[in-house]
Design a protein around this motif. Structure first.
Motif, mmCIF file in Angstrom:
data_model
loop_
_atom_site.group_PDB
_atom_site.id
_atom_site.type_symbol
_atom_site.label_atom_id
_atom_site.label_comp_id
_atom_site.label_asym_id
_atom_site.label_seq_id
_atom_site.Cartn_x
_atom_site.Cartn_y
_atom_site.Cartn_z
ATOM 1 N N SER A 155 0.840 -1.188 0.000
ATOM 2 C CA SER A 155 0.000 0.000 0.000
ATOM 3 C C SER A 155 0.876 1.239 0.000
ATOM 4 C CB SER A 155 -0.886 -0.011 1.239
ATOM 5 O OG SER A 155 -1.728 1.097 1.245
ATOM 6 N N PRO A 156 0.544 2.264 -0.735
ATOM 7 C CA PRO A 156 -0.529 2.372 -1.713
ATOM 8 C C PRO A 156 -0.142 1.608 -2.978
ATOM 9 C CG PRO A 156 0.753 4.389 -1.738
ATOM 10 C CD PRO A 156 1.312 3.520 -0.640
ATOM 11 N N PRO A 157 -1.119 0.965 -3.617
ATOM 12 C CA PRO A 157 -0.777 0.129 -4.764
ATOM 13 C C PRO A 157 -0.414 0.948 -6.002
ATOM 14 C CG PRO A 157 -3.142 0.196 -4.467
ATOM 15 C CD PRO A 157 -2.546 0.932 -3.299
ATOM 16 N N ALA A 158 0.551 0.440 -6.744
ATOM 17 C CA ALA A 158 0.839 0.974 -8.072
ATOM 18 C C ALA A 158 -0.012 0.161 -9.041
ATOM 19 C CB ALA A 158 2.322 0.828 -8.389
ATOM 20 N N GLN A 159 -0.648 0.816 -9.998
ATOM 21 C CA GLN A 159 -1.601 0.131 -10.864
ATOM 22 C C GLN A 159 -1.341 0.421 -12.336
ATOM 23 O OE1 GLN A 159 -5.425 1.628 -9.691
ATOM 24 N NE2 GLN A 159 -5.589 0.219 -7.977
ATOM 25 N N ARG A 160 -1.655 -0.565 -13.163
ATOM 26 C CA ARG A 160 -1.721 -0.427 -14.616
ATOM 27 C C ARG A 160 -2.837 -1.328 -15.091
ATOM 28 N NH1 ARG A 160 0.703 3.822 -17.032
ATOM 29 N NH2 ARG A 160 2.676 4.108 -16.076
ATOM 30 N N GLN A 161 -3.586 -0.874 -16.073
ATOM 31 C CA GLN A 161 -4.651 -1.685 -16.635
ATOM 32 C C GLN A 161 -4.358 -1.921 -18.114
ATOM 33 O OE1 GLN A 161 -8.643 -0.076 -16.714
ATOM 34 N NE2 GLN A 161 -9.490 -2.125 -16.648
ATOM 35 N N VAL A 162 -4.388 -3.202 -18.496
ATOM 36 C CA VAL A 162 -4.314 -3.570 -19.902
ATOM 37 C C VAL A 162 -5.762 -3.719 -20.352
ATOM 38 C CG1 VAL A 162 -3.468 -5.242 -21.566
ATOM 39 C CG2 VAL A 162 -2.116 -4.725 -19.533
ATOM 40 N N PHE A 163 -6.166 -2.879 -21.270
ATOM 41 C CA PHE A 163 -7.569 -2.724 -21.630
ATOM 42 C C PHE A 163 -7.795 -3.215 -23.054
ATOM 43 C CE2 PHE A 163 -11.028 0.127 -23.086
ATOM 44 C CZ PHE A 163 -11.989 -0.242 -22.168
ATOM 45 N N PHE A 164 -8.774 -4.132 -23.230
ATOM 46 C CA PHE A 164 -9.160 -4.634 -24.541
ATOM 47 C C PHE A 164 -10.416 -3.910 -24.994
ATOM 48 C CE2 PHE A 164 -6.623 -8.168 -23.189
ATOM 49 C CZ PHE A 164 -6.117 -8.706 -24.354
ATOM 50 N N PRO A 165 -10.303 -2.975 -25.913
ATOM 51 C CA PRO A 165 -11.510 -2.367 -26.456
ATOM 52 C C PRO A 165 -12.263 -3.371 -27.342
ATOM 53 C CG PRO A 165 -9.575 -1.033 -26.910
ATOM 54 C CD PRO A 165 -9.102 -2.331 -26.380
ATOM 55 N N ALA A 166 -13.462 -3.040 -27.715
ATOM 56 C CA ALA A 166 -14.304 -3.969 -28.478
ATOM 57 C C ALA A 166 -13.744 -4.260 -29.874
ATOM 58 C CB ALA A 166 -15.713 -3.401 -28.589
ATOM 59 N N ARG A 167 -13.218 -3.269 -30.572
ATOM 60 C CA ARG A 167 -12.814 -3.495 -31.959
ATOM 61 C C ARG A 167 -11.377 -3.092 -32.260
ATOM 62 N NH1 ARG A 167 -17.686 -4.287 -35.002
ATOM 63 N NH2 ARG A 167 -19.401 -3.687 -33.687
ATOM 64 N N ALA A 168 -10.531 -3.071 -31.275
ATOM 65 C CA ALA A 168 -9.142 -2.671 -31.524
ATOM 66 C C ALA A 168 -8.293 -3.896 -31.835
ATOM 67 C CB ALA A 168 -8.575 -1.940 -30.326
ATOM 68 N N SER A 169 -7.285 -3.705 -32.649
ATOM 69 C CA SER A 169 -6.400 -4.814 -32.977
ATOM 70 C C SER A 169 -5.324 -5.001 -31.913
ATOM 71 C CB SER A 169 -5.745 -4.561 -34.333
ATOM 72 O OG SER A 169 -4.966 -3.379 -34.275
ATOM 73 N N SER A 170 -5.170 -4.043 -31.042
ATOM 74 C CA SER A 170 -4.136 -4.110 -30.027
ATOM 75 C C SER A 170 -4.684 -3.605 -28.695
ATOM 76 C CB SER A 170 -2.956 -3.239 -30.461
ATOM 77 O OG SER A 170 -1.942 -3.276 -29.513
ATOM 78 N N PRO A 171 -4.243 -4.192 -27.592
ATOM 79 C CA PRO A 171 -4.676 -3.696 -26.291
ATOM 80 C C PRO A 171 -4.063 -2.337 -25.978
ATOM 81 C CG PRO A 171 -3.085 -5.450 -26.022
ATOM 82 C CD PRO A 171 -3.370 -5.346 -27.490
ATOM 83 N N VAL A 172 -4.669 -1.664 -25.023
ATOM 84 C CA VAL A 172 -4.238 -0.332 -24.616
ATOM 85 C C VAL A 172 -3.851 -0.398 -23.143
ATOM 86 C CG1 VAL A 172 -4.978 2.064 -24.327
ATOM 87 C CG2 VAL A 172 -5.824 0.726 -26.258
ATOM 88 N N VAL A 173 -2.755 0.251 -22.762
ATOM 89 C CA VAL A 173 -2.336 0.304 -21.369
ATOM 90 C C VAL A 173 -2.770 1.641 -20.791
ATOM 91 C CG1 VAL A 173 -0.392 0.235 -19.769
ATOM 92 C CG2 VAL A 173 -0.373 -1.227 -21.783
ATOM 93 N N GLN A 174 -3.523 1.581 -19.687
ATOM 94 C CA GLN A 174 -3.956 2.784 -19.001
ATOM 95 C C GLN A 174 -3.242 2.872 -17.657
ATOM 96 O OE1 GLN A 174 -8.185 2.263 -18.786
ATOM 97 N NE2 GLN A 174 -8.502 3.047 -20.839
ATOM 98 N N ALA A 175 -3.172 4.076 -17.120
ATOM 99 C CA ALA A 175 -2.402 4.297 -15.905
ATOM 100 C C ALA A 175 -3.048 3.706 -14.667
ATOM 101 C CB ALA A 175 -2.163 5.791 -15.701
ATOM 102 N N ASN A 176 -4.358 3.774 -14.538
ATOM 103 C CA ASN A 176 -5.008 3.286 -13.327
ATOM 104 C C ASN A 176 -6.157 2.339 -13.667
ATOM 105 O OD1 ASN A 176 -3.501 4.732 -11.352
ATOM 106 N ND2 ASN A 176 -4.566 6.581 -11.990
ATOM 107 N N CYS A 177 -6.458 1.463 -12.734
ATOM 108 C CA CYS A 177 -7.583 0.535 -12.902
ATOM 109 C C CYS A 177 -8.876 1.251 -12.524
ATOM 110 C CB CYS A 177 -7.403 -0.684 -12.024
ATOM 111 S SG CYS A 177 -5.926 -1.643 -12.424
ATOM 112 N N ASN A 178 -9.947 0.884 -13.186
ATOM 113 C CA ASN A 178 -11.248 1.493 -12.871
ATOM 114 C C ASN A 178 -11.857 0.840 -11.647
ATOM 115 O OD1 ASN A 178 -10.975 3.129 -15.067
ATOM 116 N ND2 ASN A 178 -12.125 1.802 -16.434
#
Length: 178
Positions: A155-178
């Motif tokens: 704590s406090p956690p460091a976060q990254r989210q690998v996000f798969f959009p519906a129609r993207a050919s590649s995942p997207v990395v976002q800074a924080n998790c929702n």
């Protein structure tokens, strides 16, 4: 002629004689004070360095996972076969799933594997992704978007989210998790 321990000169102006008798350098007290100041500055820098190293570990894991996902997709297109990516809380694996059970039981061809650091947890609703020979993606949840949240255990956690959009050919990395 002037004789001193530092110079021999025939002119008075070209030779400097110290009045205090010191030849230069630092005293032990000055060195101890400088070391104490350096120790205080180092102690103040350690917590911020720890935070930065945790953030870099999560970022590196997210980048490695994205590379694994892109590898799985490109292998599916290259080999004209369905390639699977399985996820759990400690590892991800890219393999050719011959019996379509989305688990490694010995008859699959393992292509690549990644192991998360002991400090990082992966939280995801999807347990697997299939990449078709044309590059489209199907997940175990059947819905998109899907996010994989990577967090540090402390704590406090460091976060990254690998996000798969519906129609993207590649995942997207976002800074924080929702």
């Amino acid at each position: 002629m002037i004789f001193s321990s530092k110079c021999v000169s025939f002119a008075r102006s070209s030779c400097h004689v110290s009045r205090s008798g010191r030849d230069g350098g630092f005293t032990l007290t000055e060195l101890l004070i400088a070391l104490a100041i350096a120790a205080v500055l180092a102690a103040a820098a350690v917590p911020s360095f720890k935070s930065v190293s945790r953030k870099m570990a999560v970022r590196g894991t997210a980048d490695e996972l994205v590379a694994g996902i892109q590898f799985a997709r490109s292998e599916a297109i290259r080999t004209n076969r369905t390639v699977s990516l399985s996820l759990d809380d400690r590892t991800w694996r890219v393999f050719i799933d011959t019996d379509k059970n989305h688990a490694l039981n010995g008859d699959e061809e393992l292509l690549r594997e990644g192991i998360y650091s002991g400090l990082i947890n992966a939280q995801t609703p999807a347990l697997w992704f299939d990449f078709s020979p044309v590059g489209t993606t199907v997940s175990s949840t059947g819905t998109f978007p899907v996010g994989i949240c990577l967090t540090t255990a402390d704590s406090p956690p460091a976060q990254r989210q690998v996000f798969f959009p519906a129609r993207a050919s590649s995942p997207v990395v976002q800074a924080n998790c929702n």
